[in-house]
Design a protein around this motif. Structure first.
Motif: not given
Length: 412
Positions: A273-300
């Motif tokens: 939420i910017s100081a001017s009131g604009e609301v945007v989602a802070a999307e990730t450009t490379r989704p990561a696996a939930p904690l505890g499942l990294r070994a199944l995905v193999g990506e950090s």
């Protein structure tokens, strides 16, 4: 949240953490039934008087008298065993007097009064057992509250350059405990926080939430790199979780003035939420696996850098908020709700959003819900002494190289 509970000071978990007295006054804090048990059983007495009044008006003698048993039966659900006995003996005395004045045969009257006394004794026993179960439940809830209080420690209103507000509501309302987690700590590496959601809810999720928060609080102090903090949580969960268990989480750090670092592990994107009131989602450009499942995905996971200056706010939440449905099965529009209630006071924003969320679902949430709002109050010059944070592989984070041309820039 009674599925939703608000914090009194906006920073405690939404259930009220309080010590229950073990003395006579404890019954008054357990609900309406307990309050009636300590006083006069008004409704059962009125019911007995109503039956007697109808019998007097009808002049039918024995016809209405068996309904007097409804008095002690009702008292069993609202009063203690003493109240049940009082109602039962009152009904027997008044019924016997009225039956004798109406000329009811002694044998028939004795049968009615015997049945009334039997119902009274059975109701008194049921009331005593109900009171015992209520005391056991109160003790269990006190233990659950203590456990939740130890897991979700209170967050102060101000931490470093930030104003903070929190709302938490557990779906398992009777236990007042849930599977969502949050923590915020001030460390030598800047302010760091985590918001997450354990698979499942209620008591089975508490152990996992406690594990995640314990590792986070320790690693946040020890590790200068935010990715290293996430790595320590991942390794701990890999050793302790079952194959089907996982935790979605967002870990955020404030290494210096003008920026935030974020690592998103399968969690809903925070709202910037910017100081001017604009609301945007802070999307990730490379989704990561939930904690505890990294070994199944193999990506950090990767590091995101967000521009964050005075007046900006960051809202972290769990899916219990965005997946809350109304009667038409429509999801709650969190971004729109936040935009409607943007304010310089984080407490006011969360109070308004929280109330709107409850109105959306009709007052009952079906999943744990957590909201944590962070607002930059003023530039903290001392935080700059931490120095620039290096991205993995060396060098400045990409956001510094690009000049913050986007709400969220990848730092992988």
């Amino acid at each position: 949240m009674r599925q939703a509970r608000e914090h009194g000071d906006h920073h405690w978990p939404a259930w009220p953490f309080r010590k229950r007295a073990a003395g006579p006054g404890a019954a008054a804090s357990r609900g309406p039934g307990s309050q009636l048990a300590a006083g006069i059983p008004v409704l059962p007495v009125l019911l007995v008087c109503g039956v007697l009044f109808v019998d007097i008006l009808g002049g039918s003698g024995l016809f209405w008298l068996p309904l007097l048993a409804a008095g002690p039966a009702l008292a069993a659900s609202t009063n203690g065993f003493r109240g049940v006995l009082c109602v039962g003996f009152l009904a027997a005395a008044l019924g016997g007097t009225l039956g004798a004045s109406d000329g009811v045969p002694a044998r028939e009257l004795a049968v009615v009064l015997s049945a009334l006394l039997a119902v009274t004794l059975a109701s008194a026993l049921a009331s005593a057992l109900r009171g015992r179960r209520e005391r056991v439940l109160a003790a269990v809830r006190s233990v659950a509250e203590a456990a939740q209080h130890a897991v979700l420690q209170p967050i102060p209103q101000s931490v470093g350059p930030f104003r903070v507000a929190v709302r938490y509501s557990a779906a398992a309302a009777e236990a007042r405990i849930g599977g969502d987690l949050y923590a915020l700590v001030s460390t030598p590496h800047g302010v760091r926080l985590i918001v997450g959601d354990v698979r499942g809810k209620g008591l089975p999720a508490v152990g996992t939430a406690a594990l995640v928060l314990g590792v986070f609080r320790e690693a946040a102090y020890d590790e200068p790199d935010l990715l290293a903090v996430v790595g320590r949580i991942e390794r701990s969960l890999a050793r302790n979780l079952g194959p089907d268990d996982f935790v979605t989480a967002v870990v955020v750090g404030h290494p210096g003035e003008g920026r935030l670092e974020m690592v998103n592990c399968g969690h809903a994107p925070p709202l910037l939420i910017s100081a001017s009131g604009e609301v945007v989602a802070a999307e990730t450009t490379r989704p990561a696996a939930p904690l505890g499942l990294r070994a199944l995905v193999g990506e950090s996971p990767c590091l995101e850098v967000l521009p964050f200056s005075e007046g900006d706010q960051l809202l972290l939440y769990t899916d219990g908020v965005t997946e809350a449905r109304d009667r038409a099965r429509a999801f709650y529009p969190l971004a729109e709700g936040v935009a409607r209630h943007v304010s310089d006071e984080p407490e006011h924003v969360l109070t308004a959003v929280h109330d709107e969320l409850l109105a959306h679902v009709g007052g009952r949430l079906h999943d744990d819900a957590a909201l944590l709002l962070l607002r930059m109050q003023a530039a903290d010059r001392s935080a700059c002494a931490v120095g620039p944070v290096e991205a993995p592989g060396g060098g400045l984070p990409p956001a510094e190289r690009t000049g913050f041309t986007s709400p969220a820039r990848l730092g992988c």
